[in-house]
Design an enzyme around this catalytic site. Structure first.
Site, PDB file in Angstrom:
ATOM      1  N   GLU A  79     -53.968  36.535  14.573  1.00 44.68           N
ATOM      2  CA  GLU A  79     -53.950  35.619  15.715  1.00 44.68           C
ATOM      3  C   GLU A  79     -53.383  36.292  16.948  1.00 44.68           C
ATOM      4  O   GLU A  79     -53.887  36.113  18.054  1.00 44.68           O
ATOM      5  CB  GLU A  79     -53.104  34.398  15.385  1.00 44.68           C
ATOM      6  CG  GLU A  79     -53.711  33.518  14.339  1.00 44.68           C
ATOM      7  CD  GLU A  79     -52.771  32.377  14.061  1.00 44.68           C
ATOM      8  OE1 GLU A  79     -53.110  31.258  14.410  1.00 44.68           O
ATOM      9  OE2 GLU A  79     -51.688  32.638  13.529  1.00 44.68           O
ATOM     10  N   ASP A 109     -55.484  25.362   4.580  1.00 46.48           N
ATOM     11  CA  ASP A 109     -55.476  25.050   3.146  1.00 46.48           C
ATOM     12  C   ASP A 109     -54.906  23.659   2.976  1.00 46.48           C
ATOM     13  O   ASP A 109     -54.431  23.057   3.927  1.00 46.48           O
ATOM     14  CB  ASP A 109     -54.615  26.087   2.395  1.00 46.48           C
ATOM     15  CG  ASP A 109     -53.182  26.114   2.920  1.00 46.48           C
ATOM     16  OD1 ASP A 109     -52.361  25.328   2.420  1.00 46.48           O
ATOM     17  OD2 ASP A 109     -52.883  26.893   3.850  1.00 46.48           O
TER      18      ASP A 109
HETATM   19  N1  SAH Z   1     -50.205  34.310   1.239  1.00 46.69           N
HETATM   20  C1  SAH Z   1     -50.057  34.526   2.650  1.00 46.69           C
HETATM   21  C2  SAH Z   1     -48.794  33.855   3.052  1.00 46.69           C
HETATM   22  C3  SAH Z   1     -48.512  33.884   4.518  1.00 46.69           C
HETATM   23  S1  SAH Z   1     -47.286  32.792   4.875  1.00 46.69           S
HETATM   24  C4  SAH Z   1     -50.051  36.007   2.918  1.00 46.69           C
HETATM   25  O1  SAH Z   1     -49.973  36.777   1.959  1.00 46.69           O
HETATM   26  O2  SAH Z   1     -50.196  36.445   4.066  1.00 46.69           O
HETATM   27  C5  SAH Z   1     -48.207  31.488   5.499  1.00 46.69           C
HETATM   28  C6  SAH Z   1     -48.186  31.323   6.977  1.00 46.69           C
HETATM   29  O3  SAH Z   1     -49.080  30.283   7.287  1.00 46.69           O
HETATM   30  C7  SAH Z   1     -46.857  30.885   7.518  1.00 46.69           C
HETATM   31  O4  SAH Z   1     -46.708  31.389   8.822  1.00 46.69           O
HETATM   32  C8  SAH Z   1     -46.922  29.355   7.489  1.00 46.69           C
HETATM   33  O5  SAH Z   1     -46.392  28.801   8.669  1.00 46.69           O
HETATM   34  C9  SAH Z   1     -48.414  29.038   7.422  1.00 46.69           C
HETATM   35  N2  SAH Z   1     -48.900  28.216   6.285  1.00 46.69           N
HETATM   36  C10 SAH Z   1     -50.220  28.004   6.033  1.00 46.69           C
HETATM   37  N3  SAH Z   1     -50.390  27.257   4.935  1.00 46.69           N
HETATM   38  C11 SAH Z   1     -49.147  26.973   4.462  1.00 46.69           C
HETATM   39  C12 SAH Z   1     -48.673  26.269   3.318  1.00 46.69           C
HETATM   40  N4  SAH Z   1     -49.511  25.707   2.450  1.00 46.69           N
HETATM   41  N5  SAH Z   1     -47.328  26.199   3.118  1.00 46.69           N
HETATM   42  C13 SAH Z   1     -46.476  26.786   3.988  1.00 46.69           C
HETATM   43  N6  SAH Z   1     -46.882  27.488   5.079  1.00 46.69           N
HETATM   44  C14 SAH Z   1     -48.193  27.594   5.321  1.00 46.69           C
END
Ligand code: SAH
Length: 231
Positions: free
Chosen positions: A12, A199
């Site tokens: 982003e 998601d």
């Molecule tokens: N599995 C991903 C995790 C990234 S953390 C990776 O390996 O890159 C997820 C990021 O998206 C955070 O910045 C959070 O703010 C957001 N986010 C999106 N879906 C989320 C969820 N289900 N729970 C918590 N944060 C979520």
């Protein structure tokens, strides 16, 4: 008027930097702040990093060191409330930390010594951000309301259900917004936040998360930021 554009994910930030013709990189506190212009406006673009503490540090540096006048956060989030689906967009009216619990000394979710659990975004800035979403992404479903933040990637149906039961008005869950909202409250700096739903915070949440960021969320972010700053 200096605007901070804060993104949670590299993809982003990349989409925002692609719109900035003259940005200069300024490292502070292990973070790269990009100072320049977007649509002729003074902008500082930066990655928040993931989680509440990281986001709070980023917001503090933006205010203290870069003197920003307002902070706009863009990112992705998991949909919580029924009907908040992947590809929808949520603009926050307020934030709460779903993992904050100082009971029995303070009520559940209350931030100690603040006497409150929810921190509002700035109404005028939020109105403008919602307008930018409608202009940039016509036909996309837009929700307004509460977003819950916590230091957990919520990726089981059991945890998502528990959050829905505990916080029935929470539209979405993410990991940074409430921290930035609290810092902006402390400094009196206007704050607004927009999240594309990546998601449903359930057992399928991790599936093609990164693919979605690349294909959909980054384009959403660029289009929304552009519409916001050109308004
Ligand atoms: N599995 C991903 C995790 C990234 S953390 C990776 O390996 O890159 C997820 C990021 O998206 C955070 O910045 C959070 O703010 C957001 N986010 C999106 N879906 C989320 C969820 N289900 N729970 C918590 N944060 C979520």
């Amino acid at each position: 008027m200096k605007t901070a554009i804060v993104s949670a994910m590299h993809e982003e930030l990349g989409a925002v930097l692609a719109l900035m013709p003259d940005e200069r990189r300024q490292p502070v506190a292990g973070r790269d702040f990009y100072v320049g212009h977007l649509h002729g406006r003074d902008v500082v673009a930066v990655l928040s990093r993931i989680g509440k503490v990281a986001a709070a540090t980023t917001a503090t540096v933006l205010i203290e060191r870069f003197g920003v006048d307002r902070i706009v956060f863009t990112g992705v989030a998991g949909g919580l409330r029924h009907g908040v689906e992947r590809g929808h967009v949520v603009v926050a009216d307020n934030f709460l930390q779903h993992d904050l619990d100082a009971t029995p000394i303070f009520p559940r979710y209350e931030v100690p010594l603040y006497g409150r659990s929810r921190f509002d975004t700035d109404p005028a800035l939020t109105h403008r951000l919602a307008g930018a979403v409608r202009k940039a992404l016509p036909g996309t479903t837009l929700h307004r309301g509460l977003i819950a933040s916590g230091d957990r990637f919520v990726s089981t149906t059991a945890e998502s259900r528990a959050l829905q039961l505990a916080l029935p008005d929470a539209l979405a869950v993410e990991m940074e917004g409430a921290a930035v909202a609290q810092v902006c409250h402390d400094y009196g700096v206007p704050f607004a936040a927009v999240r594309t739903i990546s998601d449903r915070a359930d057992d399928d949440a991790t599936g093609d998360f990164l693919q979605f960021i690349r294909d959909v969320a980054s384009r959403h972010t660029a289009a929304i930021v552009e519409a916001f700053l050109s308004a």
